[in-house]
Design a protein around this motif. Structure first.
Motif, PDB file in Angstrom:
ATOM      1  N   GLN A   3      -2.553   2.881  -6.543  1.00  0.00           N
ATOM      2  CA  GLN A   3      -3.439   3.427  -5.512  1.00  0.00           C
ATOM      3  C   GLN A   3      -3.376   4.953  -5.497  1.00  0.00           C
ATOM      4  O   GLN A   3      -2.354   5.542  -5.867  1.00  0.00           O
ATOM      5  CB  GLN A   3      -3.027   2.902  -4.138  1.00  0.00           C
ATOM      6  N   PHE A  54      -9.833  -5.461 -12.137  1.00  0.00           N
ATOM      7  CA  PHE A  54     -10.402  -5.231 -10.798  1.00  0.00           C
ATOM      8  C   PHE A  54      -9.448  -5.699  -9.704  1.00  0.00           C
ATOM      9  O   PHE A  54      -9.245  -5.025  -8.712  1.00  0.00           O
ATOM     10  CB  PHE A  54     -11.753  -5.947 -10.661  1.00  0.00           C
ATOM     11  N   ARG A  55      -8.881  -6.886  -9.868  1.00  0.00           N
ATOM     12  CA  ARG A  55      -7.950  -7.390  -8.853  1.00  0.00           C
ATOM     13  C   ARG A  55      -6.691  -7.874  -9.552  1.00  0.00           C
ATOM     14  O   ARG A  55      -6.694  -8.870 -10.255  1.00  0.00           O
ATOM     15  CB  ARG A  55      -8.579  -8.536  -8.051  1.00  0.00           C
ATOM     16  N   MET A  56      -5.615  -7.123  -9.350  1.00  0.00           N
ATOM     17  CA  MET A  56      -4.348  -7.470  -9.985  1.00  0.00           C
ATOM     18  C   MET A  56      -3.277  -7.612  -8.907  1.00  0.00           C
ATOM     19  O   MET A  56      -3.499  -7.269  -7.747  1.00  0.00           O
ATOM     20  CB  MET A  56      -3.939  -6.365 -10.961  1.00  0.00           C
ATOM     21  N   GLU A  86      -3.947   7.428  -2.518  1.00  0.00           N
ATOM     22  CA  GLU A  86      -4.232   7.432  -1.081  1.00  0.00           C
ATOM     23  C   GLU A  86      -3.882   8.783  -0.456  1.00  0.00           C
ATOM     24  O   GLU A  86      -2.920   9.430  -0.854  1.00  0.00           O
ATOM     25  CB  GLU A  86      -3.436   6.337  -0.368  1.00  0.00           C
ATOM     26  N   TYR A 100      -6.249  -1.876  12.247  1.00  0.00           N
ATOM     27  CA  TYR A 100      -5.941  -0.491  12.609  1.00  0.00           C
ATOM     28  C   TYR A 100      -7.164   0.410  12.660  1.00  0.00           C
ATOM     29  O   TYR A 100      -7.075   1.552  13.054  1.00  0.00           O
ATOM     30  CB  TYR A 100      -4.939   0.093  11.599  1.00  0.00           C
ATOM     31  N   GLU A 156       0.870  -1.183   0.000  1.00  0.00           N
ATOM     32  CA  GLU A 156       0.000   0.000   0.000  1.00  0.00           C
ATOM     33  C   GLU A 156       0.902   1.227   0.000  1.00  0.00           C
ATOM     34  O   GLU A 156       2.050   1.156   0.448  1.00  0.00           O
ATOM     35  CB  GLU A 156      -0.931   0.017   1.223  1.00  0.00           C
ATOM     36  N   GLU A 204     -15.925  -3.013  -4.118  1.00  0.00           N
ATOM     37  CA  GLU A 204     -15.198  -1.858  -3.572  1.00  0.00           C
ATOM     38  C   GLU A 204     -14.333  -1.150  -4.610  1.00  0.00           C
ATOM     39  O   GLU A 204     -13.562  -1.772  -5.325  1.00  0.00           O
ATOM     40  CB  GLU A 204     -14.302  -2.365  -2.429  1.00  0.00           C
ATOM     41  N   VAL A 205     -14.465   0.166  -4.623  1.00  0.00           N
ATOM     42  CA  VAL A 205     -13.598   1.003  -5.452  1.00  0.00           C
ATOM     43  C   VAL A 205     -12.624   1.764  -4.550  1.00  0.00           C
ATOM     44  O   VAL A 205     -11.496   2.056  -4.911  1.00  0.00           O
ATOM     45  CB  VAL A 205     -14.441   2.027  -6.256  1.00  0.00           C
ATOM     46  N   GLU A 206     -13.102   2.075  -3.350  1.00  0.00           N
ATOM     47  CA  GLU A 206     -12.303   2.879  -2.420  1.00  0.00           C
ATOM     48  C   GLU A 206     -12.724   2.545  -0.997  1.00  0.00           C
ATOM     49  O   GLU A 206     -13.894   2.276  -0.748  1.00  0.00           O
ATOM     50  CB  GLU A 206     -12.566   4.369  -2.730  1.00  0.00           C
ATOM     51  N   PHE A 241      -0.864  -2.880  -9.019  1.00  0.00           N
ATOM     52  CA  PHE A 241      -1.947  -1.934  -9.293  1.00  0.00           C
ATOM     53  C   PHE A 241      -1.561  -0.563  -8.744  1.00  0.00           C
ATOM     54  O   PHE A 241      -0.538  -0.413  -8.086  1.00  0.00           O
ATOM     55  CB  PHE A 241      -3.262  -2.425  -8.663  1.00  0.00           C
ATOM     56  N   GLU A 264      -1.851 -11.567  -4.709  1.00  0.00           N
ATOM     57  CA  GLU A 264      -3.228 -12.009  -4.479  1.00  0.00           C
ATOM     58  C   GLU A 264      -3.402 -13.483  -4.861  1.00  0.00           C
ATOM     59  O   GLU A 264      -2.895 -13.929  -5.888  1.00  0.00           O
ATOM     60  CB  GLU A 264      -4.200 -11.180  -5.326  1.00  0.00           C
ATOM     61  N   GLU A 286      -8.296   8.158   6.344  1.00  0.00           N
ATOM     62  CA  GLU A 286      -7.658   7.743   5.098  1.00  0.00           C
ATOM     63  C   GLU A 286      -8.653   7.394   3.994  1.00  0.00           C
ATOM     64  O   GLU A 286      -9.298   6.348   4.058  1.00  0.00           O
ATOM     65  CB  GLU A 286      -6.789   6.498   5.359  1.00  0.00           C
TER      66      GLU A 286
HETATM   67  N1  GAP Z   1      -4.094   1.850   2.805  1.00  0.00           N
HETATM   68  C1  GAP Z   1      -5.322   1.155   2.864  1.00  0.00           C
HETATM   69  C2  GAP Z   1      -5.497   0.195   1.773  1.00  0.00           C
HETATM   70  O1  GAP Z   1      -4.579  -0.117   1.043  1.00  0.00           O
HETATM   71  P1  GAP Z   1      -7.261  -1.356   0.655  1.00  0.00           P
HETATM   72  O2  GAP Z   1      -8.746  -1.376   0.797  1.00  0.00           O
HETATM   73  O3  GAP Z   1      -6.517  -2.621   0.849  1.00  0.00           O
HETATM   74  O4  GAP Z   1      -6.768  -0.242   1.669  1.00  0.00           O
HETATM   75  C3  GAP Z   1      -7.368   0.489  -1.194  1.00  0.00           C
HETATM   76  O5  GAP Z   1      -6.880  -0.766  -0.768  1.00  0.00           O
HETATM   77  C4  GAP Z   1      -7.859   0.408  -2.623  1.00  0.00           C
HETATM   78  O6  GAP Z   1      -6.826  -0.130  -3.467  1.00  0.00           O
HETATM   79  C5  GAP Z   1      -9.041  -0.532  -2.817  1.00  0.00           C
HETATM   80  O7  GAP Z   1     -10.261   0.114  -2.522  1.00  0.00           O
HETATM   81  C6  GAP Z   1      -8.927  -0.865  -4.290  1.00  0.00           C
HETATM   82  O8  GAP Z   1      -9.514   0.139  -5.087  1.00  0.00           O
HETATM   83  C7  GAP Z   1      -7.425  -0.863  -4.526  1.00  0.00           C
HETATM   84  N2  GAP Z   1      -6.918  -2.234  -4.553  1.00  0.00           N
HETATM   85  C8  GAP Z   1      -6.603  -3.028  -3.497  1.00  0.00           C
HETATM   86  N3  GAP Z   1      -6.167  -4.239  -3.909  1.00  0.00           N
HETATM   87  C9  GAP Z   1      -6.205  -4.220  -5.268  1.00  0.00           C
HETATM   88  C10 GAP Z   1      -5.872  -5.177  -6.291  1.00  0.00           C
HETATM   89  N4  GAP Z   1      -5.394  -6.369  -5.995  1.00  0.00           N
HETATM   90  N5  GAP Z   1      -6.064  -4.808  -7.591  1.00  0.00           N
HETATM   91  C11 GAP Z   1      -6.541  -3.594  -7.907  1.00  0.00           C
HETATM   92  N6  GAP Z   1      -6.847  -2.650  -6.987  1.00  0.00           N
HETATM   93  C12 GAP Z   1      -6.691  -2.949  -5.686  1.00  0.00           C
END
Ligand code: GAP
Length: 446
Positions: free
Chosen positions: A197, A190-192, A199, A247, A148, A264-266, A195, A182, A304
């Protein structure tokens, strides 16, 4: 989703990575229009965080950080998913998502459904990618690719207090790549495992945390709807107590109704003082705010908003995708908000003769000073319009025989298909005006 994936490949938004070697699971490359679209999404995020506020500053921290970072943050011990292996098909599954997983054998079943399935018990699998620093792998050289971007912000909190002339409440924002190994990937971008972020950690006096949590929930929802996402496809979902990260005292997800369902997007979390307290403990540094006038000292609490650039982009694409019918033919069109559309305007001479390409090139050179512009003179005009519709270009300027006589052109609107005649000298201002005007998805009318 299949239509989106196919459009992304056909028109050069997102491509499977390493395709000549057969691809690499859940890795994608952003192609030309994808780069432009993603830059615009990130640009709008920066705009909302930095330009439109005066209490947030920017950071671009290293991807590889001191390994103690991940001990302090809890990632080394706890950033795990429960992993189940199948000894028969050799696939791996997330134990908590097993009922959504597909077994490796045909006809496809869920893992554990056939007598042949031979599943192991669940074991914790850490999602961080590990590597070594320096030429030799020896004890103490193990480092991690950040899972992250947030931790880079906490590590810099003390420096920012010193140079940024900010005091709580204030935020530090960053956009960057994160990496997670992952177990379950898929659903396109969507899930890679790699990716991006977006933040922001917002540091506040402890007694203001709840108020700022509410503020950021509202701000972030507004960001998506102002950029055109249909409000009925967007929702906030508060986490149940047993869903909260170690946390967090409160988290709400911004969810979009993807073709795979609400996802989830955020995530927007109240992280309390967990991170600064832990990094203070592990680093031996004081990570607190001291008010020089009153002498008051405290460890700020953190709100956050953590968004995924790829997921936001996917939501914008899904929301924009549309098909309608023009003259008996199906038209595919991306009804993107003009501010995030990869190309703002296309310049098209009606025919490739009679001086039209020359005048069109002059208009193109002028417009590209101000907007991402494309010039296209090849093929039937209808086909060229379709191509621009598919990449979401909101306006097309057509140069025809009249243009050479009176220096006017037609300005075509992607959504209404209206064509207005306008003087070449007024084009720039008109496009600028339309770009800044409030925008609402035409899909809301249907
Ligand atoms: N710092 C907090 C944090 O990282 P998270 O919900 O694990 O929180 C935030 O991640 C955002 O990052 C998610 O809402 C999503 O949009 C994106 N995200 C997390 N894992 C992802 C993945 N494997 N592939 C694409 N986007 C991802």
């Amino acid at each position: 989703m299949e239509k989106i994936v196919s459009l992304c490949k056909r028109r050069g938004f997102v491509l499977p990575s390493s395709e000549i070697y057969g691809g690499l699971g859940s890795s994608y490359d952003y192609a030309h229009y994808g780069v432009l679209l993603k830059n615009n999404v990130k640009g709008q995020w920066w705009r909302a965080m930095l330009q439109e506020r005066d209490d947030v500053v920017a950071l671009d921290s290293a991807i590889i950080q001191h390994p103690r970072t991940w001990e302090a943050s809890g990632h080394l011990a706890g950033f795990t998913d429960p992993l189940v292996d199948c000894r028969t098909c050799k696939l791996r599954f997330r134990a908590d998502l097993i009922d959504q997983a597909q077994c490796g054998r045909k006809p496809s079943k869920h893992p554990g459904e056939t007598p042949d399935c031979d599943l192991t018990g669940a074991r914790d699998f850490n999602l961080m990618f590990e590597t070594t620093i320096g030429p030799v792998s020896e004890e103490g050289s193990t480092v991690y690719l950040r899972p992250e971007t947030a931790q880079g912000i906490f590590l810099n909190f003390k420096s920012y207090l010193q140079f940024s002339r900010k005091k709580p409440p204030f935020g530090i924002a960053q956009i960057g790549k994160s990496f997670r190994n992952e177990i379950t990937t898929g659903n396109f971008i969507f899930r890679m495992r790699e990716f991006e972020q977006m933040e922001m950690e917002f540091f506040v006096p402890p007694d203001q945390a709840e108020m700022w949590f509410g503020h950021w929930l509202e701000q972030r929802m507004n960001w998506y709807t102002t950029l055109g996402l249909r409000p009925d496809h967007l929702r906030l979902r508060a986490h149940d107590q047993d869903e909260l990260s170690h946390y967090s005292s409160a988290t709400s997800d911004v969810e979009y109704l993807f073709p795979i369902g609400w996802s989830e997007v955020e995530g927007i979390a109240n992280r309390g003082d967990f991170d600064l307290t832990m990094h203070a403990k592990f680093s031996g540094q004081k990570l607190e705010y001291v008010d020089t006038a009153s002498g008051e000292r405290y460890i700020p609490h953190v709100i956050e908003p953590a968004a995924g650039a790829d997921r936001a982009l996917l939501a914008f694409l899904v929301d924009a995708y549309d098909e309608d019918e023009i003259e008996g033919e199906v038209r595919t069109v991306l009804r993107l908000h003009p501010l995030i559309a990869p190309v703002k305007v296309a310049v098209l001479p009606l025919v490739r003769k009679d001086g039209q390409p020359e005048l069109a090139s002059e208009v193109y050179r002028d417009l590209r000073e101000r907007f991402q512009t494309e010039y296209d003179e090849g093929g039937a005009i209808g086909r060229r319009y379709r191509r621009q519709d598919e990449i979401g270009t909101p306006w097309a300027v057509t140069i025809d025989h009249q243009s050479l006589e009176d220096r006017t052109v037609t300005l075509r609107d992607r959504d209404s298909l209206a064509q207005e005649r306008i003087a070449i000298g007024e084009l720039g201002e008109e496009i600028e005006r339309r770009l800044r005007a409030p925008w609402r998805s035409p899909k809301l009318e249907t």
